[in-house]
Design a protein around this motif. Structure first.
Motif, PDB file in Angstrom:
ATOM      1  N   UNK A 200     -12.485  -2.395   0.903  1.00  0.00           N
ATOM      2  CA  UNK A 200     -12.248  -2.267  -0.539  1.00  0.00           C
ATOM      3  C   UNK A 200     -11.256  -1.133  -0.812  1.00  0.00           C
ATOM      4  N   UNK A 201     -11.487  -0.004  -0.131  1.00  0.00           N
ATOM      5  CA  UNK A 201     -10.620   1.160  -0.360  1.00  0.00           C
ATOM      6  C   UNK A 201      -9.188   0.873   0.115  1.00  0.00           C
ATOM      7  N   UNK A 202      -9.089   0.217   1.271  1.00  0.00           N
ATOM      8  CA  UNK A 202      -7.752  -0.120   1.803  1.00  0.00           C
ATOM      9  C   UNK A 202      -7.052  -1.074   0.844  1.00  0.00           C
ATOM     10  N   UNK A 203      -7.799  -2.068   0.358  1.00  0.00           N
ATOM     11  CA  UNK A 203      -7.213  -3.069  -0.535  1.00  0.00           C
ATOM     12  C   UNK A 203      -6.762  -2.433  -1.856  1.00  0.00           C
ATOM     13  N   UNK A 204      -7.422  -1.351  -2.215  1.00  0.00           N
ATOM     14  CA  UNK A 204      -7.062  -0.688  -3.463  1.00  0.00           C
ATOM     15  C   UNK A 204      -5.698  -0.015  -3.398  1.00  0.00           C
ATOM     16  N   UNK A 205      -5.165   0.121  -2.198  1.00  0.00           N
ATOM     17  CA  UNK A 205      -3.811   0.687  -2.069  1.00  0.00           C
ATOM     18  C   UNK A 205      -2.773  -0.352  -2.510  1.00  0.00           C
ATOM     19  N   UNK A 206      -3.197  -1.630  -2.528  1.00  0.00           N
ATOM     20  CA  UNK A 206      -2.259  -2.714  -2.871  1.00  0.00           C
ATOM     21  C   UNK A 206      -2.056  -2.769  -4.386  1.00  0.00           C
TER      22      UNK A 206
END
Lengths: 277, 347
Positions: A200-206
């Motif tokens: 979720x956190x990684x995807x939030x960089x998108x």
């Protein structure tokens, strides 16, 4: 202190253990009944912490229903995974909708509940389009804006759910890769939580995820403002104080507060000047 | 596979029974937090004075907490209180309690919070104590306020402590900052008046949706297995859910200038029309942060070191903890207290 309900629960546990921890329909019904009792009369156990007793029973029931659903598919791992994905999708939708429940008065106008259980489908959207075009006279302008905002918020919710489902998909893949059969159920759940939240956190960089999240929040703000404007129109027509009048009054109060504060500061400066002098 | 489920089920039900038993015997939580003399009140803000326990002559320490959540976390229970621990070291403590803003406070902005309230607090403490300078400790958003104040009034702040304080909002992995970036905060505030505390709580929970949601919910029984851990858990939950609304104007300004504009780093953060320049800070700084902080990434806090002048003494304390654990957990609290004590005692 004697707590008959807790005693019953302990007896149930003892029997459950004695029978090799096998849960059949009768035992499950007994358990459900006990949890219902805890939820309905938590004060029997503790008047100080009744809300927590209720929450614990509620959570336990929710957990049991997930375990049951997964166990139904226990023989086939792909079916099990499919079921898990469905549960997670539902979780995403619930998570979103929990964050925004419609004001009670808005709900009947939009023919829905204060807590929606699902996001819109095409058919429902078409119905709202139809409703909107049937209300195209100036007197319904504000109501139309409200419906339009509601539809946009729902669509933003769809976009965000799609993003969140992607996270679920990626997290499920990672989980499969890291799956360790020797872990206890508790550790499995914690592992899953960590994997999901990292993804979720990684995807939030998108940017797409950021835009989806913000789009949904912005849609929610637009919807609430449209509702406020409709309320203003209705209350003004009825000769009642409107939300906008309240806003203006608050602004005036703030201006007065500032004037008083300025005077206090001047007075204080004068006082300290006197002392110094 | 079925046996695994049943065993897990049995374990969870045993935990549930134990939690129910603990709760049935647990007395109501006593409200022991923030019992101190109120020495200043301005609108909703109160300044609390925790008198020093010894006779040591040293400048008082002002603690500036965030507008988000309540400062009760600093005095959670008698045996878990950062304030009482510092007091026990002989410190004279003043704590700012921002209160619960209501709709009448929606136009209160950062000029009011920093330029008026915080400034009045410092003035009041200086007058009461007779010292010309005070020590200032800011926590999270309170740290941002403290940095702003120390840069605008460097002559008033002797020593500065920042705890879990965000500084650079453009660092990687700052999910909260990323959430704010494309959100129309002005429109959101306009629709609510003030930003509801419960709404904020949901946003925070959404930063780690599973671990702070389902996983936590499923593990509730595990947190209530004995009276001591149960009491602590319930106090923490009480604190989490005790979230004041955020004054509308201050929320917009903080989101726009601090988060979106990365105001402290870019020099675009203004108080009373004066630019906050971190290079103006003269007070020696102790910067404490958690390496596992999911709200404020360590890199955001650490950016302070390069944002101030090299002449300003700067030390860091990195703790293996999260945002709150960094100053509340048993593991970290004594380290934090010792570090603060050493920092404030140094000549």
């Amino acid at each position: 202190m004697n707590h008959p309900l807790l005693d019953q629960f302990n007896q149930w546990l003892q029997q459950f253990e004695q029978t090799g921890s096998v849960i059949d329909t009768t035992r499950l019904n007994e358990w459900n009944h006990l949890m219902d009792q805890f939820q309905t009369h938590p004060e029997q156990l503790s008047s100080n912490h009744a809300q927590w007793i209720k929450t614990l029973a509620q959570n336990s029931k929710a957990m049991m229903s997930v375990v049951e659903a997964l166990q139904d598919q226990a023989t086939d791992s792909s079916e099990q995974l499919k079921k898990l994905r469905e549960e997670l999708h539902q979780f995403n939708v619930q998570l979103l909708l929990q964050q925004a429940s419609l004001p009670q008065q808005m709900a009947p106008l939009l023919f829905t509940h204060t807590h929606l259980s699902t996001l819109f489908n095409e058919e429902q959207l078409a119905k709202f389009e139809q409703l909107k075009s049937s209300l195209n006279t100036p007197q319904f302008e504000k109501l139309n804006q409200l419906i339009e905002s509601f539809m946009q918020w729902q669509q933003a919710g769809q976009t965000l759910t799609e993003e969140m489902n992607q996270i679920t998909e990626l997290a499920t893949q990672t989980w499969q890769e890291q799956f360790d059969d020797s872990l206890s159920a508790k550790d499995q759940i914690e592992l899953w939580g960590k994997i999901y939240d990292n993804t979720y956190q990684v995807q939030f960089q998108e940017p797409s995820m950021q835009l989806a999240q913000s789009g949904w929040l912005n849609g929610w703000a637009d919807l609430k403002l449209a509702w406020k404007q409709l309320l203003t129109q209705l209350t003004e027509q009825a000769g009642l104080p409107s939300p906008e009048q309240l806003d203006r009054m608050i602004e005036q109060l703030d201006q007065q507060r500032r004037r008083i504060r300025q005077l206090e500061k001047r007075l204080s400066a004068l006082e300290s000047g006197d002392h110094n002098g | 596979m079925a046996n695994r489920y049943n065993q897990a089920l049995l374990d969870s039900q045993k935990e549930l029974a134990k939690a129910m038993a603990v709760l049935s015997e647990l007395p109501p939580l006593e409200d022991s937090s923030l019992k101190a003399e109120v020495v200043l009140t301005l609108d909703k803000m109160r300044l609390l004075h925790f008198k020093q326990s010894g006779r040591r002559r040293q400048p008082p320490l002002i603690i500036c907490y965030a507008l988000v959540n309540r400062p009760t976390i600093l005095d959670l229970a008698p045996d878990r209180s950062l304030v009482q621990d510092l007091r026990a070291k002989g410190r004279d403590i003043y704590l700012i309690d921002w209160g619960y803003p209501d709709l009448c406070d929606r136009h209160i902005g950062l000029d009011d919070y920093i330029g008026d309230y915080l400034d009045s607090v410092v003035q009041c403490v200086i007058e009461r104590s007779g010292f010309e300078q005070i020590d200032l400790m800011g926590i999270c958003q309170g740290g941002v306020f403290s940095l702003a104040y120390a840069s605008l009034k460097p002559e008033r702040v002797r020593k500065l402590v920042t705890l879990v304080t965000p500084v650079d909002t453009d660092v990687e992995g700052f999910t909260l900052s990323e959430m704010v970036r494309e959100t129309n905060i002005e429109q959101l505030v306009k629709s609510y008046g003030n930003l509801p505390g419960q709404f904020l709580n949901q946003i925070y929970a959404a930063l780690k949706p599973l671990q702070l949601g389902v996983v936590k919910e499923m593990g509730l029984s595990r947190s209530i297995q004995d009276p001591t851990s149960a009491e602590l858990f319930l106090r923490m939950e009480q604190w989490i859910n005790d979230s004041p609304d955020l004054a509308g104007r201050a929320t917009i300004e903080f989101a726009e200038t601090f988060f979106k504009g990365n105001g402290l780093i870019q020099g675009s953060f203004y108080v009373d029309s004066k630019a906050v320049k971190l290079t103006s800070i003269r007070s020696p700084i102790l910067n404490i942060f958690g390496t596992k902080d999911h709200l404020v990434p360590p890199a955001s806090s650490q950016a302070l070191q390069t944002a101030i002048t090299p002449n300003t003494p700067y030390q860091e304390l990195a703790l293996p903890a999260g945002h709150i654990g960094a100053f509340i957990s048993d593991r970290c609290r004594s380290q934090v207290i010792d570090a603060i004590e050493t920092h404030l005692s140094q000549k």
